[in-house]
Write a protein that holds these residues in place. Structure first.
Motif, short mmCIF file in Angstrom:
data_model
loop_
_atom_site.label_atom_id
_atom_site.label_comp_id
_atom_site.label_asym_id
_atom_site.label_seq_id
_atom_site.Cartn_x
_atom_site.Cartn_y
_atom_site.Cartn_z
N GLN A 92 42.30 -7.81 55.83
CA GLN A 92 42.67 -8.79 56.85
C GLN A 92 43.74 -8.28 57.81
O GLN A 92 43.97 -8.87 58.87
N THR A 93 44.41 -7.18 57.45
CA THR A 93 45.39 -6.59 58.36
C THR A 93 44.96 -5.21 58.83
O THR A 93 45.80 -4.42 59.29
N GLY A 94 43.68 -4.92 58.73
CA GLY A 94 43.14 -3.70 59.34
C GLY A 94 42.79 -2.56 58.42
O GLY A 94 42.27 -1.54 58.87
N ALA A 95 43.06 -2.69 57.12
CA ALA A 95 42.73 -1.60 56.20
C ALA A 95 41.21 -1.48 56.03
O ALA A 95 40.48 -2.46 56.12
N GLU A 96 40.77 -0.26 55.77
CA GLU A 96 39.36 0.00 55.53
C GLU A 96 39.17 0.52 54.11
O GLU A 96 40.08 1.10 53.52
N PHE A 97 37.97 0.31 53.57
CA PHE A 97 37.67 0.83 52.25
C PHE A 97 37.40 2.33 52.30
O PHE A 97 36.89 2.85 53.30
N TYR A 98 37.74 3.02 51.23
CA TYR A 98 37.37 4.43 51.11
C TYR A 98 37.20 4.74 49.63
O TYR A 98 37.61 3.96 48.76
N ILE A 99 36.60 5.88 49.33
CA ILE A 99 36.41 6.30 47.94
C ILE A 99 37.04 7.68 47.74
O ILE A 99 37.10 8.48 48.68
N ASP A 100 37.53 7.92 46.52
CA ASP A 100 38.06 9.24 46.19
C ASP A 100 37.35 9.77 44.95
O ASP A 100 36.38 9.17 44.45
N ASP A 101 37.81 10.90 44.44
CA ASP A 101 37.14 11.54 43.31
C ASP A 101 37.19 10.68 42.06
O ASP A 101 36.25 10.69 41.24
N ILE A 102 38.27 9.92 41.89
CA ILE A 102 38.38 9.06 40.70
C ILE A 102 37.35 7.92 40.79
O ILE A 102 36.72 7.57 39.78
N ASP A 103 37.17 7.36 41.98
CA ASP A 103 36.16 6.31 42.15
C ASP A 103 34.77 6.83 41.78
O ASP A 103 33.98 6.14 41.12
N LYS A 104 34.48 8.05 42.22
CA LYS A 104 33.16 8.63 41.92
C LYS A 104 33.02 8.93 40.43
O LYS A 104 31.94 8.75 39.86
N MET A 105 34.11 9.37 39.81
CA MET A 105 34.06 9.64 38.37
C MET A 105 33.82 8.34 37.59
O MET A 105 33.00 8.31 36.65
N ILE A 106 34.51 7.26 37.98
CA ILE A 106 34.33 5.97 37.31
C ILE A 106 32.91 5.49 37.47
O ILE A 106 32.30 4.98 36.51
N LEU A 107 32.34 5.67 38.66
CA LEU A 107 30.95 5.27 38.88
C LEU A 107 30.00 6.06 37.99
O LEU A 107 29.12 5.49 37.34
N LYS A 108 30.18 7.37 37.92
CA LYS A 108 29.28 8.21 37.11
C LYS A 108 29.38 7.87 35.63
O LYS A 108 28.35 7.72 34.94
N VAL A 109 30.60 7.73 35.12
CA VAL A 109 30.79 7.41 33.70
C VAL A 109 30.19 6.03 33.39
O VAL A 109 29.58 5.83 32.32
N SER A 110 30.35 5.08 34.31
CA SER A 110 29.82 3.73 34.10
C SER A 110 28.30 3.74 34.05
O SER A 110 27.69 3.07 33.21
N LEU A 111 27.68 4.52 34.93
CA LEU A 111 26.22 4.62 34.92
C LEU A 111 25.72 5.29 33.64
O LEU A 111 24.71 4.86 33.06
N ASP A 112 26.43 6.31 33.20
CA ASP A 112 26.05 6.97 31.95
C ASP A 112 26.17 6.02 30.77
O ASP A 112 25.31 6.00 29.87
N ALA A 113 27.24 5.21 30.76
CA ALA A 113 27.45 4.27 29.66
C ALA A 113 26.36 3.21 29.63
O ALA A 113 25.98 2.72 28.55
N LEU A 114 25.86 2.86 30.80
CA LEU A 114 24.78 1.87 30.88
C LEU A 114 23.41 2.49 30.59
O LEU A 114 22.43 1.77 30.42
N GLY A 115 23.38 3.79 30.55
CA GLY A 115 22.09 4.46 30.37
C GLY A 115 21.28 4.48 31.64
O GLY A 115 20.05 4.65 31.60
N ILE A 116 21.93 4.31 32.77
CA ILE A 116 21.23 4.33 34.06
C ILE A 116 21.29 5.76 34.59
O ILE A 116 22.23 6.16 35.28
N ASN A 117 20.34 6.55 34.22
CA ASN A 117 20.30 7.93 34.69
C ASN A 117 18.97 8.29 35.32
O ASN A 117 18.67 9.46 35.54
N ASN A 118 18.16 7.26 35.59
CA ASN A 118 16.85 7.52 36.20
C ASN A 118 16.80 7.09 37.66
O ASN A 118 15.74 7.01 38.25
N LEU A 119 17.99 6.78 38.23
CA LEU A 119 18.04 6.44 39.65
C LEU A 119 18.32 7.71 40.46
O LEU A 119 19.10 8.57 40.03
N PRO A 120 17.72 7.84 41.64
CA PRO A 120 17.94 9.05 42.47
C PRO A 120 19.30 9.02 43.16
O PRO A 120 19.39 8.88 44.39
N ILE A 121 20.37 9.16 42.38
CA ILE A 121 21.72 9.05 42.92
C ILE A 121 22.52 10.29 42.55
O ILE A 121 22.63 10.65 41.37
#
Length: 263
Positions: free
Chosen positions: A82-111
């Motif tokens: 609301q005051t102008g900040a934008e979203f961004y991602i860093d290496d930790i965000d990507k690591m959390i996403l990868k580990v979360s997908l592995d934990a869910l067993g979601i490894n058949n998506l083209p990502i």
């Protein structure tokens, strides 16, 4: 006559981290020049606000009391959408996403998680994952109440950063000193600081760093102890526990995904 003026002045560099400031300090001063000003009331915004939020307060106080009202866009004030900040991602965000997908067993998506570079790319991937989770819920492979917790960051305006109040407090003090000496030209004016949440914290910190300058602090629910979520602002929350120590929770971007956001 009611004066409502915005100023841009030089403020401090970050000497501790040896970082040069890239922008001017902005503040707004409101007062009635027909009155004998007795005090400066500095309204310090909390996180998610800026000087645009206090127009009514500044106008009301200046019209009804013998005070000048100061509002400061302190360092890194633009650290929420609301005051102008934008979203961004860093290496930790990507690591959390990868580990979360592995934990869910979601490894058949083209990502390819590591290939993501921008928030827009990240958003498109999460949109696919959100729909995939919805399908898993419909087939009862996941509980209906399941939410995938991920993280992302706020990129503040003016390429500034959160250093837990030091630069912000010095900005408020510099604006006060400039107002006293350069604009109102009265070093004997009383100084009243008022703020809520993070603004209250900064008001107290101003009094700690410059007790000779501050006469009154009005603190509404500032975060001053580790017991009331102060951990969210100390730093390294994403590295320690990104869900427990997030700066802000975002819940309504996707139905099945909840973001922990950090500045």
């Amino acid at each position: 006559m009611l004066i409502n003026q915005t100023y841009f002045i030089d403020s401090c560099d970050d000497v501790e981290l040896n970082i040069k400031r890239e922008s001017k300090l902005e503040f707004k001063l409101t007062y009635d020049d027909s009155k004998e000003i007795e005090a400066i009331v500095c309204v310090i915004n909390g996180i998610g606000g800026d000087i645009k939020d206090d127009l009514y307060i500044s106008d009301y106080c200046a019209r009804n009391y013998n005070v000048a009202v100061l509002n400061v866009n302190y360092h890194c004030i633009g650290n929420r959408p609301q005051t102008g900040a934008e979203f961004y991602i860093d290496d930790i965000d990507k690591m959390i996403l990868k580990v979360s997908l592995d934990a869910l067993g979601i490894n058949n998506l083209p990502i390819d998680v590591q290939a993501l570079k921008t928030y827009d790319e990240f958003y498109c991937v999460i949109d696919v994952i959100n729909k995939f989770i919805e399908r898993l819920k419909k087939t009862q492979e996941l509980d209906e109440n399941y939410l995938l917790y991920l993280s992302l960051g706020f990129k503040p305006t003016k390429n500034e950063y959160q250093n837990y109040g030091i630069m912000q407090t010095i900005d408020v003090l510099n604006a006060l000193l400039y107002t006293k000496t350069k604009i109102l030209k009265n070093n004997n004016l009383k100084v009243i600081l008022t703020g809520s949440s993070h603004g209250g914290y900064l008001a107290n910190l101003c009094a700690k760093l410059a007790p000779w300058l501050v006469d009154v602090v009005i603190d509404n629910s500032s975060h001053v102890t580790l017991d009331n979520n102060l951990w969210r602002f100390v730093g390294f929350g994403k590295e320690v526990d990104y869900i427990k120590y997030c700066s802000a929770g975002i819940t309504h971007i996707f139905k099945n995904v909840k973001f922990a956001a950090f500045d």
